[in-house]
Design a protein around this motif. Sequence first.
Motif, PDB file in Angstrom:
ATOM      1  N   THR A 151       0.833  -1.206   0.000  1.00  0.00           N
ATOM      2  CA  THR A 151       0.000   0.000   0.000  1.00  0.00           C
ATOM      3  C   THR A 151       0.865   1.253   0.000  1.00  0.00           C
ATOM      4  O   THR A 151       0.596   2.207  -0.733  1.00  0.00           O
ATOM      5  CB  THR A 151      -0.928   0.005   1.226  1.00  0.00           C
ATOM      6  OG1 THR A 151      -1.758  -1.152   1.189  1.00  0.00           O
ATOM      7  CG2 THR A 151      -1.815   1.244   1.235  1.00  0.00           C
ATOM      8  N   LYS A 152       1.913   1.244   0.802  1.00  0.00           N
ATOM      9  CA  LYS A 152       2.787   2.420   0.885  1.00  0.00           C
ATOM     10  C   LYS A 152       3.523   2.674  -0.425  1.00  0.00           C
ATOM     11  O   LYS A 152       3.863   3.828  -0.728  1.00  0.00           O
ATOM     12  CB  LYS A 152       3.795   2.232   2.020  1.00  0.00           C
ATOM     13  CG  LYS A 152       3.166   2.327   3.408  1.00  0.00           C
ATOM     14  CD  LYS A 152       4.186   2.063   4.502  1.00  0.00           C
ATOM     15  CE  LYS A 152       3.543   2.181   5.878  1.00  0.00           C
ATOM     16  NZ  LYS A 152       4.503   1.852   6.967  1.00  0.00           N
ATOM     17  N   LEU A 153       3.769   1.635  -1.195  1.00  0.00           N
ATOM     18  CA  LEU A 153       4.529   1.791  -2.439  1.00  0.00           C
ATOM     19  C   LEU A 153       3.623   1.945  -3.660  1.00  0.00           C
ATOM     20  O   LEU A 153       4.118   2.021  -4.785  1.00  0.00           O
ATOM     21  CB  LEU A 153       5.455   0.590  -2.647  1.00  0.00           C
ATOM     22  CG  LEU A 153       6.561   0.411  -1.602  1.00  0.00           C
ATOM     23  CD1 LEU A 153       7.421  -0.796  -1.938  1.00  0.00           C
ATOM     24  CD2 LEU A 153       7.430   1.667  -1.503  1.00  0.00           C
ATOM     25  N   LEU A 154       2.325   2.010  -3.445  1.00  0.00           N
ATOM     26  CA  LEU A 154       1.394   2.168  -4.568  1.00  0.00           C
ATOM     27  C   LEU A 154       1.252   3.655  -4.887  1.00  0.00           C
ATOM     28  O   LEU A 154       0.555   4.388  -4.191  1.00  0.00           O
ATOM     29  CB  LEU A 154       0.029   1.571  -4.218  1.00  0.00           C
ATOM     30  CG  LEU A 154      -0.977   1.486  -5.367  1.00  0.00           C
ATOM     31  CD1 LEU A 154      -0.490   0.523  -6.446  1.00  0.00           C
ATOM     32  CD2 LEU A 154      -2.345   1.045  -4.849  1.00  0.00           C
ATOM     33  N   VAL A 155       1.908   4.107  -5.949  1.00  0.00           N
ATOM     34  CA  VAL A 155       1.941   5.539  -6.262  1.00  0.00           C
ATOM     35  C   VAL A 155       1.118   5.878  -7.499  1.00  0.00           C
ATOM     36  O   VAL A 155       0.948   7.051  -7.826  1.00  0.00           O
ATOM     37  CB  VAL A 155       3.393   6.018  -6.469  1.00  0.00           C
ATOM     38  CG1 VAL A 155       4.198   5.876  -5.194  1.00  0.00           C
ATOM     39  CG2 VAL A 155       4.072   5.268  -7.607  1.00  0.00           C
TER      40      VAL A 155
END
Length: 248
Positions: free
Chosen positions: A21-25
């Motif tokens: 989720t944190k790396l979904l840009v």
Amino acid sequence: MNNDSLILPHHPECMSPDVLTKLLVQHPKLHQQIVSGFVNGLRSGDRLHVLLVGASGIGKTHILSLICHRLSRHPDLQDSLRIVRFGPTEVPSGLLCLACSLAEKLASLCPEEFSSDLQHITNALPPADAATAILHRIVQQLQHRSLLLVHENLHLVFHSLTDAEQKHWRAFLQETRRFSTLATAPALFPQISDRNRPCFGFFDIHHLQLLKLAASRQLVLRICRLRKRKNALQILNSPRRPRSPAGC
């Protein structure tokens, strides 16, 4: 670095949902839209067949993995959904092979619910009839549950199926209404894009775009934060200075 912060660029399927989720840009709402579609479909009796299309390295497996995590942890689906995932190199050699592989994976994942004893079926029947028998036995063993099939490189799966097998597979999915599909492919392929083929119009297709410059920078920033690379963060966050003309 603990396991929850582990970043595996080539194996997002092994990463935690929090890191994913944190790396979904890019496409931040797409996975939520697809998850909601599957959940609503399971509640209403509809079955979705979703295909993510995009070039290699664009993030298809990342989004696919995040969707699988969300569905597997959804409180309303714990007893009503089973998920079977085929990796990018797991390509069946025909419909019977696909049916057998599916039965074996289910028996491995949920041995108390599914049996993989297929020898009496495969020995007693012609291949097409054996595939049908195995698939219907899976439906019986599912009982009240539904099944999500997750395929990477779906084009390779379809290349392994004859037109007759593709027609058979589509008819089975439509008649039983117990299986949904979540898949990826690097590009559209004739088996789903040609109007004269059995599975034309069967998939809900989402085209993923290449990362734009702003999204690429945001991704690097997030990776540096997760890996606690303070020096890199300072450089990335520092004001840009105009380049001096040559010779100055």
